[in-house]
Every structure is written in C-alpha cells, then in structure tokens.
Design an enzyme around this catalytic site. Structure first.
Site, PDB file in Angstrom:
ATOM      1  N   HIS A 213      -0.294  -1.830   2.882  1.00 28.68           N
ATOM      2  CA  HIS A 213      -1.283  -1.423   3.894  1.00 28.68           C
ATOM      3  C   HIS A 213      -0.932  -0.083   4.545  1.00 28.68           C
ATOM      4  CE1 HIS A 213      -1.657  -6.041   4.597  1.00 28.68           C
ATOM      5  NE2 HIS A 213      -2.300  -5.662   3.487  1.00 28.68           N
TER       6      HIS A 213
ATOM      7  N   LYS B 176       6.161   3.571  11.045  1.00 35.36           N
ATOM      8  CA  LYS B 176       6.765   2.273  11.393  1.00 35.36           C
ATOM      9  C   LYS B 176       8.276   2.337  11.243  1.00 35.36           C
ATOM     10  CE  LYS B 176       2.665   0.140   9.519  1.00 35.36           C
ATOM     11  NZ  LYS B 176       2.061  -0.180   8.237  1.00 35.36           N
TER      12      LYS B 176
ATOM     13  N   TYR C 248       8.802  -4.904  13.634  1.00 36.26           N
ATOM     14  CA  TYR C 248       8.631  -3.463  13.470  1.00 36.26           C
ATOM     15  C   TYR C 248       7.943  -2.811  14.660  1.00 36.26           C
ATOM     16  CZ  TYR C 248       4.288  -5.126  11.083  1.00 36.26           C
ATOM     17  OH  TYR C 248       3.119  -5.773  10.713  1.00 36.26           O
TER      18      TYR C 248
ATOM     19  N   ASP D 157      -5.615  -9.063   0.453  1.00 37.13           N
ATOM     20  CA  ASP D 157      -4.763  -8.200  -0.366  1.00 37.13           C
ATOM     21  C   ASP D 157      -5.062  -8.374  -1.853  1.00 37.13           C
ATOM     22  OD1 ASP D 157      -1.906  -8.513   1.890  1.00 37.13           O
ATOM     23  OD2 ASP D 157      -3.638  -7.163   1.918  1.00 37.13           O
TER      24      ASP D 157
END
Ligand SMILES: Cc1cn([C@H]2C[C@H](O)[C@@H](COP(=O)(O)OP(=O)(O)O[C@H]3O[C@H](C)C(=O)[C@H](O)[C@H]3O)O2)c(=O)[nH]c1=O
Length: 184
Positions: free
Chosen positions: A62, A72, A132, A170
C-alpha cells in the site's frame, strides 16, 4: 543508534541502542533529534499505528497518493515479519526495485520508508504486533495498492504455500505493470 541506507535512496535500516540489564532491556523507539541527525531528514510524524496479525498474513502493498503520501518508521513489538518496501517514485533509477528485511522483537531493527514507496509485510511468527509512525494522516480516498503476490515483483514472502492470508481488497488490487509512477 546505527543507521544504514539501503540500495533504495532515502530508505534506511535503523538499529536503536539496546540497554540491557538484569531486568530486561530499554530502547528509545524514536528520538527526533537522533533520527534527524543520523538520517539527515526531519520527519513530521503525525500518526502512530499498530496492527496485530497471525502467521501467514500479508498486509500490503500500500501507499497513499500525493498530497497524502506517507513516509513510515516501522518496527515490531512482538514476533517477526518480512517487511518489504517497493520504490515507485517517478524518475527513480531504482523504480520497481524493492528491499525485504526481517524485523522482529529479537533484532529490534526498524525500517524508515520514504514517501513514494509501496509498503507491506508478511507475518513469519505465530503472532505479530506491528507498530509504525506515519508522516501524513490516513486518507482513505488516496489509498492505493497492488496485489502483494504480483508476478512481476515476484516477492518471496517466506510463507508456506497456501498459508497466505490476504484481504479481499489486496487480492483484487491492480498489478505492478498497471501502476503509474508516483510524482512527489
Ligand atoms: C491504514 C489505516 C486503516 N484504518 C482503518 C481502515 C480499515 O477499516 C481498517 C483496516 O485497514 P487496512 O485493511 O487498510 O489495514 P492494513 O491492510 O494493515 O493497511 C496497512 O497496510 C500496510 C502495511 C501499510 O503500510 C499501511 O499503513 C496500511 O495500508 O483500519 C484507519 O482507520 N487508519 C489507517 O491509517
């Protein structure tokens, strides 16, 4: 803290200092001053995420399209993952290349993934708590992804055949070859 730039410019492996004693250990999971000094970039992390998954789960690949693209800083609180970052920056000489790295609560490694990358991970332990920091807020409408089992990328997620657990979103994502490079 040790910092190593990967073959993908701007993507770094971080190894925070671990302070062990008879009680266990202590580590700083993020320090803006040290991060900025070592990486040469001052991130504006505005959102922290945590996801819990079991063996075989593959989350990703993603990203969020500009102006909501996210960088990130990813790491594992419990368990082990194979973390993957794919360079899809328009004009990058490593466009389409990816790095994969084992992040675990054993090696305490972290990965900084700049804007313009697809990100995903597979769960190699029975259970994983994945944490994260994100530069840029979640913006559903700008979310974008490709199928993690894409044949062109042919990523080895190190999951036993047939044990992959992937969301319908996904599974139905486009292929890498249909991807438009990201202009940041
Ligand atoms: C990412 C995100 C999701 N959500 C909500 C939306 C859904 O109702 C639910 C699950 O979302 P999703 O299935 O997109 O979660 P993941 O598959 O873990 O997505 C993440 O997977 C890879 C590994 C990433 O790097 C991204 O951070 C992110 O896309 O959480 C939120 O409310 N805020 C958020 O920031």
């Amino acid at each position: 803290m040790n910092v190593t730039e990967t073959k993908l410019k701007g993507c770094f492996i971080l190894e925070p200092q671990i302070y062990s004693d008879s009680r266990g250990y202590f580590m700083e999971t993020f320090n803006l001053e040290k991060f900025t000094e070592k990486i040469g970039y001052k991130p504006n992390f505005v959102q922290d995420n945590l996801s819990v998954s079991t063996y075989g789960v593959i989350r990703g690949l993603h990203q969020q399209l500009p102006p909501f693209a996210q960088s990130k800083l990813v790491y594992v609180l419990e368990g082990k993952v194979l973390d993957v970052a794919v360079d899809v920056r328009r004009g990058s000489h490593t466009f389409g290349q990816f790095i994969s790295i084992e992040l675990s609560s054993e090696n305490n490694k972290q990965l900084f993934i700049p804007k313009g990358f697809l990100h995903g991970f597979s769960v190699l332990s029975e259970r994983v708590i994945f944490a994260y920091k994100c530069e840029g807020f979640y913006h559903k409408e700008s979310e974008f992804g490709i199928n993690p089992l894409d044949k062109t990328l042919n990523i080895d997620w190190k999951i036993k055949k047939g044990k992959e657990v992937i969301s319908e979103k996904d599974k139905q994502a486009i292929s890498f070859n249909e991807l438009n490079p990201v202009s940041l």
